[in-house]
Enzyme design. Structure first.
Site, PDB file in Angstrom:
ATOM      1  N   GLY B 148    -100.811  34.265 -41.386  1.00 13.10           N
ATOM      2  CA  GLY B 148    -101.532  33.582 -40.449  1.00 13.10           C
ATOM      3  C   GLY B 148    -102.611  34.342 -39.682  1.00 13.10           C
ATOM      4  N   CYS B 149    -103.434  33.718 -39.058  1.00 12.22           N
ATOM      5  CA  CYS B 149    -104.655  34.174 -38.262  1.00 12.22           C
ATOM      6  C   CYS B 149    -104.456  35.086 -37.061  1.00 12.22           C
ATOM      7  CB  CYS B 149    -105.386  32.804 -37.592  1.00 12.22           C
ATOM      8  SG  CYS B 149    -104.651  31.836 -36.836  1.00 12.22           S
TER       9      CYS B 149
END
Lengths: 343, 343, 343, 343
Positions: B148-149
């Protein structure tokens, strides 16, 4: 490899040249100048360039620049004309992103730029670097006057109509909206985030320096002097120009869409959108493309053209590189395949 | 040429994959799917792609996707796991940009994502695609769980400290600021310009789905379970994540700068900034780079790490392509040489 | 009517004072000074004031200012201390929105502000103008040191925890996000729209002038010296501060929500949000309110407080007027009933 | 006290009515309706209202609304006309901020709004609520059709020229730029921050619903049917409309500035700026003012008018309250003394 020099590398067009040239396969940036930042690494000023360049700002010097094949001037007006004569003499090619060689009428230039021109002969020899109009002359040119940002978007939008004498050339209107990067990287209250964000305003309604340049280009296309009202607006975004153009059709009829598509069908950087589309500036963010739509609202006699560019790319650094590609016989799109950053 | 399929091409990570892959020399995008947009040309939905693709959205179909060498899932959680088993069986490589294979503890995953996992065995075989940690496993992987970011920015910032056991692992703090594109392209009141621009707010303080993922990665690095407080904030910009990380040094002393530089000296996409620098998210806008700075304010025992990425690039599509490059033995930076768009 | 003078009226706190005082029923702005803009009408500089004032900037002059009942200093540090002694002697009340009288330890002040203090005795008599702490002293004060913007949001968030000795006072963390108006209205490259919009960055991590002020206020509340890590961030919006505060609870348990509500139940400008809420800065845009939420994520021993203000209102001009209202026995909310501009 | 009802309180004009009425001395908001949010406290939906209202959304009901002296409709078209007849019969005054009663030609209305009109007789009795044109009729009106946002800015800019027959009425151009709040608070991809920020685009060039309304108003002023090209643009800001108006002067000469000043000299909410000024939308952010400048660039025969408003205030909620003040014989500026929020 083409050796490149850049004079005036600390502004937004300078860093944009560096960004684009970093991925150009045939180019080596050898020199970049700045009086105020001498010795500073370009990546210390522009951290996006970290890892892409090993280059420091140097004081502008004709001898050093003479070793380059081409020199870009990303400078305020007045700078290029002070160095161009000697560089030209030494056979260096010049692409001026500033205004020194754009206006063929030197008196008119002086009137708008409040400066005596020091090399009118170079103005004469300079080629106006709008490839969609002057591609052939650009090929052999030694000195290119790269068009301004508003003039690029506005001329590309009006050209098909004027070249075909379809509109009343005496009353053209260009309502143009620019992002704030057009104001440059100098410290000024007027370009602060707190002064420009969340607001819209017109400026220079009484007269803006791009007016004579646009008028010259449109008059050339129309083969007669045009009348033009040009109102630029400061828009709360960083990049982008949106020109909304209005003219009266002499003989209102269909076929404008086909006309525009035909005019630009071989142009790699002009994209005529499908009928009914509204181009967005973000679709060209970072890209060298100009997107255009044409409308005849309510089937009336007023034609409306929408033309968008990234002012720092097709309106400055990208177009300069496009000119360089043409001058040096490279593929015209070389180093310019960037896709607009969206969102 | 590597044949690529993309499932879920209408979101921001989908269009970002297309933007980046358009300039990747070794890749051909063959299939892009969307149930809702079947038959629509990708460039009609995303005009920045005009001229770069001749591709239409199709309904996702395992047979068609099986002809691809690699399939990217740019989908909400739950989609990849429904198609992955069959594709894996047919030898297609998979890079999931969603959350289906990130959490090794399947029960924990179910607890946070409110969904039964349908292929826990694939979770086990999936490699967590953070190249700075798992490069060797990525090389041979058939299924990549792309981080994920927030987890990317946060792990890269904490890794050197945890791997070297320099900080109290029980009380880590990650104060993270994300641009609005992290909320995706779905219609929602909460992501309207009028709701997010000119404002700052935290969200999900009580619990956010990236928490267990970050905790898992940091625990692996620390070789023991870490304690973490993670507070994400919605920031009025489109792209970018800024992670500000806090921890208590067990033995406060100098040398953190050198430690970080050493840890990442061979990493093409992690840039440790000079001491005292403050990385800006805009310096990586559109680029696959993570820039990091480390501070010990007032020479105290609290260490502060600043870590920035573009959430859509190093936090999603760029990292996915980096994984693909590694998996297929390409140059790791291939197609990822983009310079951050600044300004 | 209370006659008001404003010294330094060309910055953002100056125009904000004018905006708010325009609707204050008991106030007449008699004098506003600016050396650089002498003779200019305030509405020519700030067109939002057109129709609300008939007032021109004058050169600062103690004699003229002496006719005022109260003088606001909306100036950089160093200005107020140069004029305050004489005004105080003449019985004029002073509210300094700058930093000259905030730090009681004059040596510490000199260390951070790089300036000798010229009237340390006035520092001693000055009352720190945070009404939620010092309301009684403000009533009788002649000289108010109005708190900084970060210090206001941060202190209001930590106060209930420190006053009740609930947290480990040695390791407080304040991760603060400010809009760009905090940088002031001076021309600077760093505050240009093109440099700040669409980006997030920390600054001053090694040390920021608000650190000693916050530490002083928190130490007073804790009745012992606190340890504080303070990291300010520049956020791409005009107005607003979001302080995200972290501390370790000595004895983790429920009841924090009730504690905060009780602490601020009689405060007209502090709004404790319902449990689980995330305050947005836009909810206080233009308003004098501070909104606060308190969390204990995962029921762990870390407490997280979210505190938002408009830096130009509760963080500057609004709080200054609140102080004036208290000093002059007016209704504390007089002229401050503005509702946050949303959207 | 005037008892007020608001139908449709969950959109941006609804919350703006609440914001402004909170400080109106003569008004009590008794009812606010929303089908979807029944029972929800207004301050839970709009936290800027916390502390200013004790009011919950209720289901719209004619009986309840009949107890009000005046009912504002802040609803999409079609809603007001479904409830207005019964309310009018019961003597309740109505101010419709939507489009139901703006167009006198009911067939034309149906053509643009794709809906049969259910009470054409009320259209006839409705007064178009532009006080600068219809103040006298507003005084006695029972039903007000509040002008649209674009129509307000555009009519106020053209009025002095058309009323005095100074321009060619057959070819008027209105190039209008609106902030995103004009798109409303509904969930839509097109109004997401990621779709609208950092971009500029025209929309509805082929035809926009405000076109017939503007044309009607201008034709009334000109006392003959006018020709109008109207191009609206979506601008990356929350609030504000900037209308740039173009027309050809029949007899180009000086005196336009004086003409505009004379026309609006008694208008409390129209501010003719000094000659040469460029009004900014931010100067009216949150305020009920329209600021106007008039130019004759290059002393040519084209006149350019710049007209700015806050679309949610003078373009909607503020103008509605101005109408209410006039209808009820209150001071016209009552509750509308708000100074534009700048910066």
């Amino acid at each position: 490899m083409i050796n490149v020099g850049i004079v005036g590398g600390t502004g937004y067009t300078g860093v944009e040249l560096l960004r684009l040239l970093a991925n150009h396969p045939d180019v080596d940036v050898k020199v970049i100048t700045s009086r105020s930042e001498e010795g500073i690494h370009v990546a210390d000023m522009f951290p996006n360039l970290r890892g892409h360049y090993d280059l420091r700002f140097s004081v502008p010097d004709v001898d050093t620049l003479s070793d380059c094949d081409v020199v870009f001037f990303a400078t305020p007006h007045g700078v290029a004309m002070s160095m161009a004569p000697e560089l030209v003499e030494r056979g260096v090619r010049i692409i001026d992103l500033g205004a020194d060689f754009r206006i063929k009428d030197v008196e008119l230039w002086t009137q708008w730029y409040k400066l005596e021109h020091t090399c009118p002969d170079l103005v004469e020899m300079a080629v106006y670097g709008l490839p969609e109009v002057n591609r052939e002359q650009i090929k052999g040119a030694q000195l290119i006057a790269c068009p301004g940002c508003y003039p690029t978007a506005t001329q590309l939008g009006f050209l098909p109509l004027l070249e075909n004498k379809l509109i009343d050339h005496r009353r053209l209107i260009a309502d143009c909206k620019s992002g704030v990067s057009g104001a440059g990287r100098g410290a000024s209250v007027g370009a602060l985030m707190c002064e420009t964000s969340e607001s819209m305003k017109a400026y220079g309604v009484a007269g803006h320096r791009h007016l004579p340049e646009i008028r010259q280009g449109l008059s050339n296309a129309a083969q007669r002097p045009v009348g033009l009202t040009f109102v630029p607006h400061l828009t709360p975004m960083i990049r982008g120009i949106h020109s909304t153009l209005y003219a009266t059709l002499k003989d209102p009829k269909d076929g404008l869409q086909a006309l525009f598509e035909e005019r630009y069908k071989d142009e790699p950087f002009v994209d005529v959108m499908p009928a009914g589309s509204h181009p967005e500036t973000r679709s060209v963010k970072g890209a060298n493309t100009c997107r255009i739509s044409v409308f005849r609202p309510q089937n009336d006699d007023t034609v409306v053209v929408l033309s968008v560019i990234d002012n720092l790319v097709k309106g400055a650094a990208g177009q300069a590189i496009q000119n360089m590609n043409i001058m040096f016989g490279l593929k015209e799109t070389s180093g310019l395949s960037f896709v607009g950053l969206m969102p």
